[in-house]
Design a protein around this motif. Structure first.
Motif, PDB file in Angstrom:
ATOM      1  N   ILE A   1       0.882  -1.166   0.000  1.00  0.00           N
ATOM      2  CA  ILE A   1       0.000   0.000   0.000  1.00  0.00           C
ATOM      3  C   ILE A   1       0.917   1.212   0.000  1.00  0.00           C
ATOM      4  N   VAL A   2       0.730   2.073  -1.004  1.00  0.00           N
ATOM      5  CA  VAL A   2       1.629   3.199  -1.180  1.00  0.00           C
ATOM      6  C   VAL A   2       0.858   4.512  -1.262  1.00  0.00           C
ATOM      7  N   LEU A   3       1.538   5.575  -0.864  1.00  0.00           N
ATOM      8  CA  LEU A   3       1.051   6.928  -1.097  1.00  0.00           C
ATOM      9  C   LEU A   3       1.729   7.383  -2.380  1.00  0.00           C
ATOM     10  N   VAL A   4       0.923   7.738  -3.374  1.00  0.00           N
ATOM     11  CA  VAL A   4       1.453   8.056  -4.695  1.00  0.00           C
ATOM     12  C   VAL A   4       0.856   9.369  -5.191  1.00  0.00           C
ATOM     13  N   ARG A   5       1.681  10.176  -5.850  1.00  0.00           N
ATOM     14  CA  ARG A   5       1.177  11.395  -6.481  1.00  0.00           C
ATOM     15  C   ARG A   5       0.256  10.982  -7.625  1.00  0.00           C
ATOM     16  N   TRP A   6      -0.933  11.613  -7.669  1.00  0.00           N
ATOM     17  CA  TRP A   6      -1.918  11.211  -8.671  1.00  0.00           C
ATOM     18  C   TRP A   6      -2.771  12.405  -9.064  1.00  0.00           C
ATOM     19  N   ARG A   7      -2.675  12.836 -10.301  1.00  0.00           N
ATOM     20  CA  ARG A   7      -3.521  13.882 -10.875  1.00  0.00           C
ATOM     21  C   ARG A   7      -3.601  15.143 -10.012  1.00  0.00           C
ATOM     22  N   GLY A   8      -2.460  15.636  -9.603  1.00  0.00           N
ATOM     23  CA  GLY A   8      -2.405  16.877  -8.833  1.00  0.00           C
ATOM     24  C   GLY A   8      -2.611  16.703  -7.342  1.00  0.00           C
ATOM     25  N   GLY A   9      -2.828  15.496  -6.881  1.00  0.00           N
ATOM     26  CA  GLY A   9      -2.997  15.217  -5.451  1.00  0.00           C
ATOM     27  C   GLY A   9      -2.198  13.977  -5.086  1.00  0.00           C
ATOM     28  N   VAL A  10      -2.636  13.303  -4.043  1.00  0.00           N
ATOM     29  CA  VAL A  10      -2.027  12.040  -3.649  1.00  0.00           C
ATOM     30  C   VAL A  10      -3.125  11.039  -3.321  1.00  0.00           C
ATOM     31  N   LEU A  11      -2.829   9.762  -3.536  1.00  0.00           N
ATOM     32  CA  LEU A  11      -3.746   8.671  -3.206  1.00  0.00           C
ATOM     33  C   LEU A  11      -3.001   7.633  -2.384  1.00  0.00           C
ATOM     34  N   LEU A  12      -3.710   7.046  -1.465  1.00  0.00           N
ATOM     35  CA  LEU A  12      -3.208   5.894  -0.726  1.00  0.00           C
ATOM     36  C   LEU A  12      -3.886   4.683  -1.351  1.00  0.00           C
ATOM     37  N   HIS A  13      -3.105   3.878  -2.076  1.00  0.00           N
ATOM     38  CA  HIS A  13      -3.717   2.771  -2.811  1.00  0.00           C
ATOM     39  C   HIS A  13      -2.839   1.535  -2.831  1.00  0.00           C
ATOM     40  N   LEU A  14      -3.477   0.463  -3.203  1.00  0.00           N
ATOM     41  CA  LEU A  14      -2.867  -0.853  -3.275  1.00  0.00           C
ATOM     42  C   LEU A  14      -2.199  -1.046  -4.636  1.00  0.00           C
ATOM     43  N   VAL A  15      -1.009  -1.626  -4.629  1.00  0.00           N
ATOM     44  CA  VAL A  15      -0.327  -1.941  -5.881  1.00  0.00           C
ATOM     45  C   VAL A  15      -0.865  -3.281  -6.384  1.00  0.00           C
ATOM     46  N   LYS A  16      -1.465  -3.252  -7.572  1.00  0.00           N
ATOM     47  CA  LYS A  16      -2.077  -4.447  -8.159  1.00  0.00           C
ATOM     48  C   LYS A  16      -1.125  -5.195  -9.089  1.00  0.00           C
ATOM     49  N   ARG A  17      -0.332  -4.437  -9.839  1.00  0.00           N
ATOM     50  CA  ARG A  17       0.673  -5.007 -10.747  1.00  0.00           C
ATOM     51  C   ARG A  17       1.851  -4.061 -10.768  1.00  0.00           C
ATOM     52  N   ALA A  18       2.997  -4.575 -11.170  1.00  0.00           N
ATOM     53  CA  ALA A  18       4.193  -3.741 -11.206  1.00  0.00           C
ATOM     54  C   ALA A  18       5.072  -4.128 -12.379  1.00  0.00           C
ATOM     55  N   THR A  19       5.616  -3.102 -13.024  1.00  0.00           N
ATOM     56  CA  THR A  19       6.636  -3.305 -14.036  1.00  0.00           C
ATOM     57  C   THR A  19       7.887  -2.587 -13.541  1.00  0.00           C
ATOM     58  N   ALA A  20       8.926  -2.614 -14.316  1.00  0.00           N
ATOM     59  CA  ALA A  20      10.162  -1.952 -13.917  1.00  0.00           C
ATOM     60  C   ALA A  20       9.964  -0.450 -13.740  1.00  0.00           C
ATOM     61  N   GLU A  21       9.064   0.145 -14.492  1.00  0.00           N
ATOM     62  CA  GLU A  21       8.891   1.604 -14.471  1.00  0.00           C
ATOM     63  C   GLU A  21       7.563   2.088 -13.900  1.00  0.00           C
ATOM     64  N   GLN A  22       6.546   1.220 -13.827  1.00  0.00           N
ATOM     65  CA  GLN A  22       5.211   1.670 -13.443  1.00  0.00           C
ATOM     66  C   GLN A  22       4.536   0.728 -12.457  1.00  0.00           C
ATOM     67  N   LEU A  23       3.536   1.295 -11.769  1.00  0.00           N
ATOM     68  CA  LEU A  23       2.719   0.537 -10.821  1.00  0.00           C
ATOM     69  C   LEU A  23       1.256   0.714 -11.185  1.00  0.00           C
ATOM     70  N   LEU A  24       0.519  -0.375 -11.243  1.00  0.00           N
ATOM     71  CA  LEU A  24      -0.920  -0.311 -11.438  1.00  0.00           C
ATOM     72  C   LEU A  24      -1.539  -0.206 -10.050  1.00  0.00           C
ATOM     73  N   ILE A  25      -2.237   0.912  -9.803  1.00  0.00           N
ATOM     74  CA  ILE A  25      -2.797   1.127  -8.473  1.00  0.00           C
ATOM     75  C   ILE A  25      -4.313   1.020  -8.510  1.00  0.00           C
ATOM     76  N   GLY A  26      -4.850   0.532  -7.399  1.00  0.00           N
ATOM     77  CA  GLY A  26      -6.297   0.385  -7.270  1.00  0.00           C
ATOM     78  C   GLY A  26      -6.656   0.255  -5.804  1.00  0.00           C
ATOM     79  N   ASN A  27      -7.918  -0.078  -5.553  1.00  0.00           N
ATOM     80  CA  ASN A  27      -8.340  -0.234  -4.167  1.00  0.00           C
ATOM     81  C   ASN A  27      -8.544  -1.701  -3.833  1.00  0.00           C
ATOM     82  N   ASN A  28      -9.024  -1.950  -2.641  1.00  0.00           N
ATOM     83  CA  ASN A  28      -9.157  -3.310  -2.138  1.00  0.00           C
ATOM     84  C   ASN A  28     -10.453  -3.992  -2.578  1.00  0.00           C
ATOM     85  N   VAL A  29     -11.312  -3.266  -3.294  1.00  0.00           N
ATOM     86  CA  VAL A  29     -12.586  -3.861  -3.707  1.00  0.00           C
ATOM     87  C   VAL A  29     -12.715  -3.936  -5.235  1.00  0.00           C
TER      88      VAL A  29
END
Length: 78
Positions: A26-54
């Protein structure tokens, strides 16, 4: 993030090297001018797919936009 972290529930964040972030963190990530606390669903070398628990997926975020990782979820207080 119903089930893992509820609205207004306190968490403790720790700095993290974005290269060390893994799926299910679970990471705090800069997102669209703000920040989100979200779950990492998938990961590549350069990017993280973020989403929620539901099942909601927000999208891909660059690893460089990770601000911190949750290291503790505090119990809800009434």
């Amino acid at each position: 993030m119903r089930g893992r972290i509820e609205d207004n529930q306190r968490v403790t964040l720790s700095p993290v090297d974005p290269r060390d972030v893994q799926v299910d963190d679970i990471v705090l990530v800069r997102w669209r001018g703000g920040v989100l606390l979200h779950l990492v669903k998938r990961a590549t070398a350069e990017q993280l797919l973020i989403g929620n628990n539901v099942g909601r997926i927000n999208g891909w975020a660059p690893r460089r936009d990770v601000v911190g990782r949750v290291v503790h979820v505090h119990p809800l207080t009434t």
